[in-house]
Design a protein around this motif. Structure first.
Motif, PDB file in Angstrom:
ATOM      1  N   GLU A  14       0.833  -1.204   0.000  1.00 14.66           N
ATOM      2  CA  GLU A  14       0.000   0.000   0.000  1.00 14.66           C
ATOM      3  C   GLU A  14       0.870   1.258   0.000  1.00 14.66           C
ATOM      4  OE1 GLU A  14      -2.262  -0.552   3.500  1.00 14.66           O
ATOM      5  OE2 GLU A  14      -3.588  -2.076   2.644  1.00 14.66           O
ATOM      6  N   ILE A  15       1.917   1.237   0.821  1.00 13.53           N
ATOM      7  CA  ILE A  15       2.828   2.393   0.904  1.00 13.53           C
ATOM      8  C   ILE A  15       3.560   2.590  -0.418  1.00 13.53           C
ATOM      9  CG2 ILE A  15       4.911   3.270   2.024  1.00 13.53           C
ATOM     10  CD1 ILE A  15       3.931   1.783   4.576  1.00 13.53           C
ATOM     11  N   ALA A  16       4.004   1.480  -1.018  1.00  6.52           N
ATOM     12  CA  ALA A  16       4.768   1.568  -2.276  1.00  6.52           C
ATOM     13  C   ALA A  16       3.939   2.213  -3.384  1.00  6.52           C
ATOM     14  CB  ALA A  16       5.225   0.178  -2.700  1.00  6.52           C
ATOM     15  N   LYS A  17       2.667   1.882  -3.437  1.00  7.26           N
ATOM     16  CA  LYS A  17       1.815   2.421  -4.504  1.00  7.26           C
ATOM     17  C   LYS A  17       1.578   3.915  -4.355  1.00  7.26           C
ATOM     18  CE  LYS A  17      -0.446  -2.020  -5.300  1.00  7.26           C
ATOM     19  NZ  LYS A  17      -1.677  -2.821  -5.135  1.00  7.26           N
ATOM     20  N   LEU A  18       1.757   4.428  -3.140  1.00  9.07           N
ATOM     21  CA  LEU A  18       1.585   5.859  -2.892  1.00  9.07           C
ATOM     22  C   LEU A  18       2.900   6.641  -2.967  1.00  9.07           C
ATOM     23  CD1 LEU A  18      -0.826   5.616   0.172  1.00  9.07           C
ATOM     24  CD2 LEU A  18      -1.447   6.262  -2.178  1.00  9.07           C
ATOM     25  N   ALA A  19       4.031   5.935  -2.962  1.00 11.13           N
ATOM     26  CA  ALA A  19       5.341   6.586  -2.870  1.00 11.13           C
ATOM     27  C   ALA A  19       5.768   7.175  -4.215  1.00 11.13           C
ATOM     28  CB  ALA A  19       6.383   5.573  -2.406  1.00 11.13           C
ATOM     29  N   PRO A  20       6.591   8.228  -4.181  1.00  8.48           N
ATOM     30  CA  PRO A  20       7.167   8.746  -5.432  1.00  8.48           C
ATOM     31  C   PRO A  20       8.214   7.785  -5.971  1.00  8.48           C
ATOM     32  CG  PRO A  20       8.144   9.857  -3.554  1.00  8.48           C
ATOM     33  CD  PRO A  20       7.048   8.983  -3.001  1.00  8.48           C
ATOM     34  N   GLU A  21       8.539   7.906  -7.219  1.00 10.39           N
ATOM     35  CA  GLU A  21       9.574   7.063  -7.817  1.00 10.39           C
ATOM     36  C   GLU A  21      10.942   7.435  -7.246  1.00 10.39           C
ATOM     37  OE1 GLU A  21       9.502   7.117 -12.053  1.00 10.39           O
ATOM     38  OE2 GLU A  21       7.783   5.747 -12.150  1.00 10.39           O
TER      39      GLU A  21
END
Length: 440
Positions: free
Chosen positions: A86-93
């Motif tokens: 869930e966190i990864a999908k919200l994180a910037p590249e």
């Protein structure tokens, strides 16, 4: 809390099976530790801690997320992975993203000793009691701390990498003072194997320094020949630690380091130190073993940093190595500084006039680009004349850079372990003291 390799990897396999991300990596760490602390010749606290924790990191393309937990039922593990995703999908590249490593080969280090893992509260109490009894018999006051434990680190990722290592360690330090508080001595040591540890003998060293440091005289600040004991070189993020940690390739390439070359590039290959200076990263050293992989699972191998005064290698992260078109270097923290054959007593006997420094502390940066630092002596500082300790002296503030210091070497003593490293006492000329301190 100390899981075997199979037990740890079984948990990590299950964790990775729950992930739907492009890449996943799980780190499992556990430890069991015990301690005893004493002051004014009385045990004040004693206790133990057990801990085990899991960190999961996942990637969707260049986006990553991390979650942690310390329970290992299926529902908790699944939720931990889901939270990371869930966190990864919200994180910037991440512009410095690197793909996970494939399976690696690791060295074997003697980093575990059953004797240390088996330490009991009775053992700690006996060591503290021996230290206290020695000081009471000499009408001195001891304050010490003994901590020991075992731990493991395990890594697994979705590319097939598996890493596992066990460690043990014992750390001890003691400060001894005279009843009037005017004399102070100090001793410190650490071991992988507790069979080599003896609190009484270390306390004896601190007690001798305390008794001899009464009646300290003031001398004028200035440049002096000094003998720096290992505790003056590596404790409290000391002079040699700072030097070794400064060998970062990126900082040098970006012009932020003493290893940066004017006009660009690094000073790799240049002779920047006395030819007696050789420092190596070596996780398999039998006297000071360390981790054989870093937190990404990159293997740590024997790597000369300084060889006979010449800068041989810098540390490269995986990202900076790729950018620089070279190989990355793992680094887990220990270093081995080559020593000579002289004992501390022999270094003192060879000194016409100088200062013996037991310990430096409160070390702070003055100029990071030259590694200039400031700090104070403490717990036993003595004036040497005609090869003998003549009298104790008041503590002083110093301003010095390890780069300059390692160009002013007069003699190198026998290396000993401290802080998980090997470092010798050093005899240095023109060491700069700038002011007096009234602290003991």
């Amino acid at each position: 809390m100390i899981l075997s390799k199979d037990e740890a990897q079984t948990i990590l396999k299950k964790v990775l099976s729950f992930s739907t991300a492009d890449e996943a990596e799980a780190n499992l760490n556990g430890s069991t530790r015990g301690n005893v602390r004493y002051a004014r010749n009385t045990v004040t606290t004693a206790g133990g801690t057990d801990n085990i924790s899991l960190a999961v990191q996942v990637w969707f393309g260049r986006r990553s997320g991390v979650a942690t937990c310390n329970q290992f039922d299926d529902a908790t593990l699944r939720r931990c992975v889901q939270r990371a995703e869930e966190i990864a999908k919200l994180a910037p590249e991440d512009p410095e993203y690197m793909p996970r490593l494939a399976a690696q080969q690791y060295l074997t280090a003697p980093s575990y000793a059953a004797s240390t893992a088996g330490i009991t509260p009775d053992f700690r109490a006996q060591q503290a009691g021996d230290s206290i009894a020695l000081c009471e018999a000499r009408k001195l006051t001891a304050a010490g701390f003994l901590e020991d434990g075992a731990r493991f680190e395990a890594i697994r990722n979705s590319k097939g990498l598996e890493a596992y290592q066990q460690f043990t360690g014992l750390d001890f330090s003691v400060t001894v003072r005279t009843p009037d508080g005017t004399g102070s001595g100090y001793a410190v040591a650490d071991f992988t194997d507790s069979a080599k540890f003896n609190a009484k003998s270390l306390t004896q060293v601190a007690a001798e320094k305390a008794a001899r440091s009464v009646g300290a005289k003031a001398i004028e600040p200035g440049k002096y020949t000094v003998i720096l004991e290992p505790a003056a070189l590596v404790s409290d993020e000391g002079l040699i630690n700072r030097l070794v940690y400064a060998f970062d390739a990126r900082e040098a390439d970006e012009g932020r380091s003493f290893l940066s070359k004017k006009g660009g590039g690094t000073r790799k290959g240049e002779k920047l130190f006395d030819p007696r200076v050789t420092i190596t990263v070596d996780p398999t050293n039998p006297l000071a073993p360390s981790g054989t992989f870093d937190n990404e699972g990159l293997p740590v191998k024997k790597l000369p940093i300084i060889e006979k005064g010449v800068v041989k290698n810098l540390y490269y992260s995986r990202y900076w190595a790729q950018k620089s078109k070279t190989q990355p270097t793992g680094f887990t923290g220990n270093f081995i500084m080559e020593g000579g054959t002289a004992s501390l007593d022999e270094l003192i006997k060879s000194t016409q006039k100088g200062i013996l420094v037991t310990r430096l502390w409160y070390i702070r940066d003055v100029d990071p680009q030259t590694l200039l630092v400031t700090g104070l002596t403490r717990d036993g500082t003595f004036y040497i004349e005609n090869g003998k300790i003549k009298h104790p002296i008041k503590n002083m503030r110093f301003n010095e850079s390890p780069v300059i210091m390692l160009n002013n070497i007069e003699a190198v003593g026998r290396a000993q372990r401290l802080g998980g490293n090997l470092v010798p006492p050093l005899k240095i000329r023109d060491f700069t003291f700038t002011s007096l301190s009234d602290a003991i």
